[in-house]
Structures are given as structure tokens and as C-alpha cells.
Design a protein around this motif. Sequence first.
Motif, PDB file in Angstrom:
ATOM      1  N   SER A 139      69.706  64.597 100.353  1.00 19.36           N
ATOM      2  CA  SER A 139      68.783  63.658 100.981  1.00 19.36           C
ATOM      3  C   SER A 139      69.440  62.296 101.181  1.00 19.36           C
ATOM      4  CB  SER A 139      67.524  63.513 100.121  1.00 19.36           C
ATOM      5  OG  SER A 139      66.635  62.570 100.674  1.00 19.36           O
ATOM      6  N   ALA A 140      70.187  61.854 100.171  1.00 14.00           N
ATOM      7  CA  ALA A 140      70.885  60.567 100.278  1.00 14.00           C
ATOM      8  C   ALA A 140      71.940  60.620 101.374  1.00 14.00           C
ATOM      9  CB  ALA A 140      71.523  60.200  98.949  1.00 14.00           C
ATOM     10  N   ALA A 141      72.601  61.758 101.544  1.00 11.77           N
ATOM     11  CA  ALA A 141      73.609  61.901 102.594  1.00 11.77           C
ATOM     12  C   ALA A 141      72.970  61.776 103.973  1.00 11.77           C
ATOM     13  CB  ALA A 141      74.321  63.246 102.457  1.00 11.77           C
ATOM     14  N   LEU A 142      71.832  62.430 104.173  1.00 10.69           N
ATOM     15  CA  LEU A 142      71.134  62.338 105.451  1.00 10.69           C
ATOM     16  C   LEU A 142      70.662  60.906 105.716  1.00 10.69           C
ATOM     17  CD1 LEU A 142      69.031  65.625 105.360  1.00 10.69           C
ATOM     18  CD2 LEU A 142      70.994  65.137 106.812  1.00 10.69           C
ATOM     19  N   THR A 143      70.183  60.252 104.667  1.00 11.47           N
ATOM     20  CA  THR A 143      69.741  58.856 104.819  1.00 11.47           C
ATOM     21  C   THR A 143      70.895  57.948 105.212  1.00 11.47           C
ATOM     22  OG1 THR A 143      67.978  59.186 103.193  1.00 11.47           O
ATOM     23  CG2 THR A 143      68.650  56.911 103.626  1.00 11.47           C
ATOM     24  N   ALA A 144      72.053  58.168 104.594  1.00 12.69           N
ATOM     25  CA  ALA A 144      73.226  57.339 104.899  1.00 12.69           C
ATOM     26  C   ALA A 144      73.648  57.513 106.354  1.00 12.69           C
ATOM     27  CB  ALA A 144      74.383  57.696 103.966  1.00 12.69           C
ATOM     28  N   LEU A 145      73.673  58.739 106.840  1.00 11.90           N
ATOM     29  CA  LEU A 145      74.072  58.991 108.215  1.00 11.90           C
ATOM     30  C   LEU A 145      73.046  58.447 109.205  1.00 11.90           C
ATOM     31  CD1 LEU A 145      75.543  62.604 108.058  1.00 11.90           C
ATOM     32  CD2 LEU A 145      76.782  60.458 108.345  1.00 11.90           C
ATOM     33  N   SER A 146      71.780  58.583 108.888  1.00 10.44           N
ATOM     34  CA  SER A 146      70.748  58.067 109.791  1.00 10.44           C
ATOM     35  C   SER A 146      70.743  56.556 109.837  1.00 10.44           C
ATOM     36  CB  SER A 146      69.362  58.586 109.369  1.00 10.44           C
ATOM     37  OG  SER A 146      69.006  58.089 108.074  1.00 10.44           O
ATOM     38  N   ALA A 147      71.060  55.923 108.718  1.00  8.51           N
ATOM     39  CA  ALA A 147      71.134  54.458 108.690  1.00  8.51           C
ATOM     40  C   ALA A 147      72.261  53.970 109.584  1.00  8.51           C
ATOM     41  CB  ALA A 147      71.328  53.969 107.265  1.00  8.51           C
ATOM     42  N   TYR A 148      73.385  54.691 109.575  1.00  5.62           N
ATOM     43  CA  TYR A 148      74.509  54.287 110.436  1.00  5.62           C
ATOM     44  C   TYR A 148      74.153  54.459 111.893  1.00  5.62           C
ATOM     45  CZ  TYR A 148      78.667  54.862 113.245  1.00  5.62           C
ATOM     46  OH  TYR A 148      79.581  54.767 114.249  1.00  5.62           O
TER      47      TYR A 148
END
Length: 306
Positions: free
Chosen positions: A295-304
Motif C-alpha cells: 500500500s505504501a508503494a502504491l501511495t509513493a508512486l501515486s504521489a509522484y
Amino acid sequence: MTHDFVRPLTLTLGHLYPDQLNLYGDRGNIMTLQYRCQMRGIQFRAVGLGIGDALAPDEYDMLFIGGGQDKEQAPVAQDLYELKAIGLWAAIEDDMPVLAVCGGYQLLAHYYRPAEGPDMRGLGVFDAWTIHKGPRSPRCIGNIALSWNGSTLVGFENHGGRTYLGTAKPLGKVLKGSGNNAEDRTEGAIYRNAYGTYLHGSLLPKNPHFADHLIYLALKRKYGEEYLLAMAGQTEPSETADHAAQGLHQNGTVALAAEKKTENSLKPSDILTPLDDKLEWEAHAYILERLGLHSAALTALSAYKK
């Protein structure tokens, strides 16, 4: 848009003990700062400060100290305490950004107790202390992720000492990995604009948002908010901003106007041109994925991608 009164921005970083404390790619942190400044037209210079060199705080805008083995830390600890302590304390109390990694982090706390030999006295910048519990105690080693400022930080840790915080605020909360001591889920420590951490040279390369945070702090301290906003074309130049830009203090900072914005009103994205950080964020997300933090990985990519 720029204005006639705006001069090129410059930052000078003091690299403490580059020959003694240089494990696990810690120079990658400096290379990242240099790259991100140069891509934005900010003139960046790194100056090495070894054993025997005095630290004059008015000559620098940022400081970095990396990690090393115990045998290399002993002479560094003595030099840091006897020769550089006054200058380093003055810089930190004047809100200069400082990044201290692993051994450097330990030496900015109260003391480091190695597995063998006497305690190494630290500067006490961070209200913390480190104890190595002996060769039979497992090392804290591997990839690590932590929460920081509403986001995540990832990196690589490898340390035998366990750091315990007193009143110091941690850099972040460990999501996966060992952190300060593999017990209380804290990682790193913060005092003013000084950051101690066990995350090595993959810290800034894989965390562009933290690199920009340090650059922003250095620019804000040196030039002031109003000047930076005018430089970014977000406000019209004023006589106050012009005077601030020209009236640098001896230590490199500016006298900010009385009507300056509150500390929380300006963000790195307000003054720093966005860069193409696709690869950096993919590397960041990859570490999160490897640690099972999907979930944190998806959040990081979406934030970028925003």
C-alpha cells in the motif's frame, strides 16, 4: 519569471571527515544534493573538512557527516569534540541543515559505547546515546522503511550499536527494519534542522523529497522566504526583499522582514522547480514492495505522478 534584483542562488556544503567516514555509499547523499541543485541552476559546492581542519560556520550553508567503523570513529570523535564542536554547535543553533548518518549520528549524541574499548564522547546535539551490546548481538542490517512527514523514507542500515532516545524527537517511525535499536520502532533523531539517521547513502538518492527538504531549508535560511518567492516568480519584488537579498549576515543568513510569512507557509515545491524523479520514486517503491509494504508503494508512486 525572474526579476532584475535576483542573483544566482549558491549553496556550500561542508563534508566532515570524507576520508574516515565514508561507508555504504554515503557520498551518494552529497552527489544527490549536487545534482538536484545544478538541475535547478543553484550553484553547489562541497568542501571536505578532515581531522585537524577548523569548522567556520559562516563559510557553509549545509553540513554532512557519514558513517565509519569503530576504529575510525575514535580519532574522529576526539577531533569533533576538541576542534569542531564550537563551530558545529553555532551552525546548528543557527538552524543550518545538518545530515548525520550512522557513525556521524552516534557522535552527535551524548556518547557511543563500543563493544570493546572506552566510550566515545559525543557532542550531545541529540539527547540520545548508543550502546554496542557485543559481537554476539545481531547487527541491525538490511533494507528499512519508515514514516516521515506524511510520506515514507527508505534506505539501507548496517549497525551494531543500539541508539536510545531521551527527549530527542525521532526522524520517523519504523515500518519495516530495525531503526535505532530494533526495540521501540524509532529511527533517527532531530534537533532544530539537524537530522541523525542510520539510513546510509541510498537515503537521498531514493528519497528525493527528503533531499529537496534539506535544500529548501538551506535556501530559506540563507536567503529568506520573500526573496525566494520573488525568485520563483510567485510575488512581485519589494524593497524589503531587495534589501534582504543584499544584506546577508556574516553567517550567510538574511534578516527576514517583520511581515514574513509563517514558517509553515512555504514548502519546497513552492520554490524548487520539479525534476523528473520517475526513476527515484520507482526505486523508492521497489524497496517498499520488497519489504511487503504494498500500500505504501502504491501511495509513493501515486504521489509522484501527481
